[in-house]
Motif scaffolding. Sequence first.
Motif, PDB file in Angstrom:
ATOM      1  N   THR A   1       0.845  -1.260  -0.182  1.00  0.00           N
ATOM      2  CA  THR A   1       0.033   0.141  -0.216  1.00  0.00           C
ATOM      3  C   THR A   1       0.918   1.194   0.084  1.00  0.00           C
ATOM      4  N   LEU A   2       0.373   2.218  -0.745  1.00  0.00           N
ATOM      5  CA  LEU A   2       1.026   3.479  -0.870  1.00  0.00           C
ATOM      6  C   LEU A   2       0.658   4.338   0.340  1.00  0.00           C
ATOM      7  N   VAL A   3       1.332   4.593   1.450  1.00  0.00           N
ATOM      8  CA  VAL A   3       0.794   5.482   2.419  1.00  0.00           C
ATOM      9  C   VAL A   3       0.690   6.987   2.184  1.00  0.00           C
ATOM     10  N   GLY A   4       1.905   7.438   1.490  1.00  0.00           N
ATOM     11  CA  GLY A   4       2.052   8.928   1.292  1.00  0.00           C
ATOM     12  C   GLY A   4       3.654   8.934   0.553  1.00  0.00           C
ATOM     13  N   VAL A   5       4.042  10.344   0.565  1.00  0.00           N
ATOM     14  CA  VAL A   5       5.296  10.755   0.017  1.00  0.00           C
ATOM     15  C   VAL A   5       5.790  11.580   1.392  1.00  0.00           C
ATOM     16  N   TYR A   6       7.118  11.155   1.477  1.00  0.00           N
ATOM     17  CA  TYR A   6       7.868  11.817   2.444  1.00  0.00           C
ATOM     18  C   TYR A   6       9.083  12.470   2.114  1.00  0.00           C
ATOM     19  N   ALA A   7       9.503  13.655   2.277  1.00  0.00           N
ATOM     20  CA  ALA A   7      10.620  14.495   2.172  1.00  0.00           C
ATOM     21  C   ALA A   7      11.317  15.006   3.446  1.00  0.00           C
ATOM     22  N   HIS A   8      12.566  15.025   3.358  1.00  0.00           N
ATOM     23  CA  HIS A   8      13.318  15.696   4.536  1.00  0.00           C
ATOM     24  C   HIS A   8      14.044  16.819   3.972  1.00  0.00           C
ATOM     25  N   CYS A   9      13.813  17.944   4.784  1.00  0.00           N
ATOM     26  CA  CYS A   9      14.388  19.180   4.357  1.00  0.00           C
ATOM     27  C   CYS A   9      15.713  19.674   5.096  1.00  0.00           C
ATOM     28  N   GLY A  10      16.715  18.659   5.252  1.00  0.00           N
ATOM     29  CA  GLY A  10      17.734  18.748   6.007  1.00  0.00           C
ATOM     30  C   GLY A  10      18.490  19.914   5.593  1.00  0.00           C
ATOM     31  N   ASN A  11      18.506  20.328   4.123  1.00  0.00           N
ATOM     32  CA  ASN A  11      19.198  21.360   3.626  1.00  0.00           C
ATOM     33  C   ASN A  11      18.840  22.681   4.359  1.00  0.00           C
ATOM     34  N   THR A  12      17.872  22.741   5.122  1.00  0.00           N
ATOM     35  CA  THR A  12      17.701  24.038   6.087  1.00  0.00           C
ATOM     36  C   THR A  12      18.829  24.142   6.891  1.00  0.00           C
ATOM     37  N   TYR A  13      19.702  23.062   7.311  1.00  0.00           N
ATOM     38  CA  TYR A  13      20.632  23.200   8.141  1.00  0.00           C
ATOM     39  C   TYR A  13      21.967  24.066   7.686  1.00  0.00           C
ATOM     40  N   GLY A  14      21.814  24.268   6.259  1.00  0.00           N
ATOM     41  CA  GLY A  14      23.090  24.924   5.708  1.00  0.00           C
ATOM     42  C   GLY A  14      22.381  26.643   5.478  1.00  0.00           C
ATOM     43  N   CYS A  15      21.393  26.860   6.098  1.00  0.00           N
ATOM     44  CA  CYS A  15      21.088  28.348   6.052  1.00  0.00           C
ATOM     45  C   CYS A  15      21.522  29.109   7.054  1.00  0.00           C
ATOM     46  N   ARG A  16      21.296  30.627   6.573  1.00  0.00           N
ATOM     47  CA  ARG A  16      21.778  31.551   7.451  1.00  0.00           C
ATOM     48  C   ARG A  16      20.998  32.230   8.556  1.00  0.00           C
ATOM     49  N   ASP A  17      19.714  32.418   7.958  1.00  0.00           N
ATOM     50  CA  ASP A  17      18.654  32.930   8.506  1.00  0.00           C
ATOM     51  C   ASP A  17      17.108  32.279   8.596  1.00  0.00           C
ATOM     52  N   ILE A  18      16.449  32.699   9.209  1.00  0.00           N
ATOM     53  CA  ILE A  18      14.841  32.194   9.123  1.00  0.00           C
ATOM     54  C   ILE A  18      14.373  32.485   7.813  1.00  0.00           C
ATOM     55  N   ALA A  19      14.563  33.562   7.265  1.00  0.00           N
ATOM     56  CA  ALA A  19      14.016  33.665   5.790  1.00  0.00           C
ATOM     57  C   ALA A  19      14.732  32.763   4.981  1.00  0.00           C
ATOM     58  N   ALA A  20      15.681  32.318   5.006  1.00  0.00           N
ATOM     59  CA  ALA A  20      16.413  31.264   3.967  1.00  0.00           C
ATOM     60  C   ALA A  20      15.688  29.753   4.435  1.00  0.00           C
ATOM     61  N   ILE A  21      15.549  29.409   5.650  1.00  0.00           N
ATOM     62  CA  ILE A  21      14.769  28.514   6.163  1.00  0.00           C
ATOM     63  C   ILE A  21      13.622  28.122   5.616  1.00  0.00           C
ATOM     64  N   GLN A  22      12.622  29.324   5.540  1.00  0.00           N
ATOM     65  CA  GLN A  22      11.321  29.210   5.215  1.00  0.00           C
ATOM     66  C   GLN A  22      11.352  29.094   3.713  1.00  0.00           C
ATOM     67  N   ALA A  23      12.365  29.734   2.948  1.00  0.00           N
ATOM     68  CA  ALA A  23      12.381  29.505   1.648  1.00  0.00           C
ATOM     69  C   ALA A  23      12.594  28.053   1.355  1.00  0.00           C
ATOM     70  N   VAL A  24      13.418  27.476   1.840  1.00  0.00           N
ATOM     71  CA  VAL A  24      13.483  26.023   1.694  1.00  0.00           C
ATOM     72  C   VAL A  24      12.471  25.056   2.034  1.00  0.00           C
ATOM     73  N   ALA A  25      11.703  25.515   3.220  1.00  0.00           N
ATOM     74  CA  ALA A  25      10.323  24.811   3.576  1.00  0.00           C
ATOM     75  C   ALA A  25       9.333  25.138   2.471  1.00  0.00           C
ATOM     76  N   ARG A  26       9.384  26.249   1.913  1.00  0.00           N
ATOM     77  CA  ARG A  26       8.293  26.562   1.004  1.00  0.00           C
ATOM     78  C   ARG A  26       8.468  25.716  -0.207  1.00  0.00           C
ATOM     79  N   ASP A  27       9.867  25.822  -0.656  1.00  0.00           N
ATOM     80  CA  ASP A  27      10.229  24.980  -1.895  1.00  0.00           C
ATOM     81  C   ASP A  27       9.909  23.501  -1.863  1.00  0.00           C
ATOM     82  N   THR A  28      10.497  22.851  -0.760  1.00  0.00           N
ATOM     83  CA  THR A  28      10.224  21.631  -0.189  1.00  0.00           C
ATOM     84  C   THR A  28       8.525  21.194  -0.265  1.00  0.00           C
ATOM     85  N   THR A  29       7.753  22.050   0.303  1.00  0.00           N
ATOM     86  CA  THR A  29       6.305  22.013   0.310  1.00  0.00           C
ATOM     87  C   THR A  29       5.918  21.893  -1.170  1.00  0.00           C
ATOM     88  N   ALA A  30       6.227  22.824  -1.901  1.00  0.00           N
ATOM     89  CA  ALA A  30       5.947  22.986  -3.418  1.00  0.00           C
ATOM     90  C   ALA A  30       6.069  21.978  -3.860  1.00  0.00           C
TER      91      ALA A  30
END
Length: 381
Positions: A176-205
């Motif tokens: 059974t396919l339960v769903g899709v899973y992505a880990h945005c560990g690339n947020t750890y390379g960010c310098r500020d909250i805005a950059a983290i949120q950009a990664v989260a936004r791109d990953t979500t999209a």
Amino acid sequence: MDGHTDSSWLGAPLEQLPTPALTLDLATLRGNAETMRERCRELGLRLRPHVKTHKTLEGAELATGGSRRGIVVSTLAEARFFAAGGFDDILYAFPVPRWRLAECSALAQRLQQFQVLLDSPQGLEMLLQNPLPGGKRWLVWLKLDCGNARAGIRPTDPEALSLARAIAQGSPELVTLVGVYAHCGNTYGCRDIAAIQAVARDTTAAVLEFVTALRQAGIPCPQATIGSTPSCSHPVPEMSQLTEVHPGNYLFYDLQQTQLGSCRPEEVAIRVLSRVVGHYPHRGQLLLDCGWAALSLHGRERGPAGCAAIEGHPQLRLVGLTQEHGLVEAADGRLDFERFPLGSTLALIPFHACATAAMHPVYFVHAAGKVVELWRPVRGW
């Protein structure tokens, strides 16, 4: 008396603990757990906490709000430990290794919901060739790589849609396919909250676009999840269109998360206590009884604080670590040795709680300056 196993440390003041000792502030743990649950409630998301940081029943109990349902593990040792502790709905967030398949099968038969990750046709074929007995089906999440560049298939690859179709529709009586899973560990390379949120936004999209493509192709995909503590500590509104998130470090937080902006310093629950065991005025250094074996070397090249900050003493720097020794200097070169007599205790705030916690067989959980619980993590793979 072995300070790392003996329950007689319950009730002891922190200053009496054997060092090095990993301590956790209970009120801070509870606050961090509730704050993350509240964020998820506000977004309409299910929280599936990752337990790899603490690896303890008590930590997972806090993180799940007592439900003991819906966690993520990184190792099969963790999966067995939490299953034995009464947890269910466990996702093993690692592409299933062929040589560990029998262990996965045993867990899938034991639990109501033991779930696995796949990111290749070979992984799917392995499951199909090893069906679960008793009419049970393998519960599968498709792992997507949305920029983290670790495990996962890129959602833009044509093969990703084909693989999802094969999981969902190839042999529905077996998988059974339960769903899709992505880990945005690339947020750890960010310098500020805005950059983290950009990664989260791109990953979500990227995840939502892939889910939309699946549904347009007639492929059911009930769940969609992303995670990382930085992205979930400052979630973007678009994440409300997912079904769940899976952060883990947030229960403890650490120096790295403070530097990233994930938390305030007072939200860091973890410390490593260490004693001053030597004075070396000729080189302007204190010697501590905490080396990399109690702290890890993670962070040593990530800013002036290095592997740990020294709480309450911003003028001090941890400048060297060997296996069991730590060297401390004053940033300005003027170290007042009288302020730090032999036997005095310093509290170190580790750069990376996951790495530091992995070094300790017991965590001393405290309230009002005294040990109130001993948490013993699972170890191994």
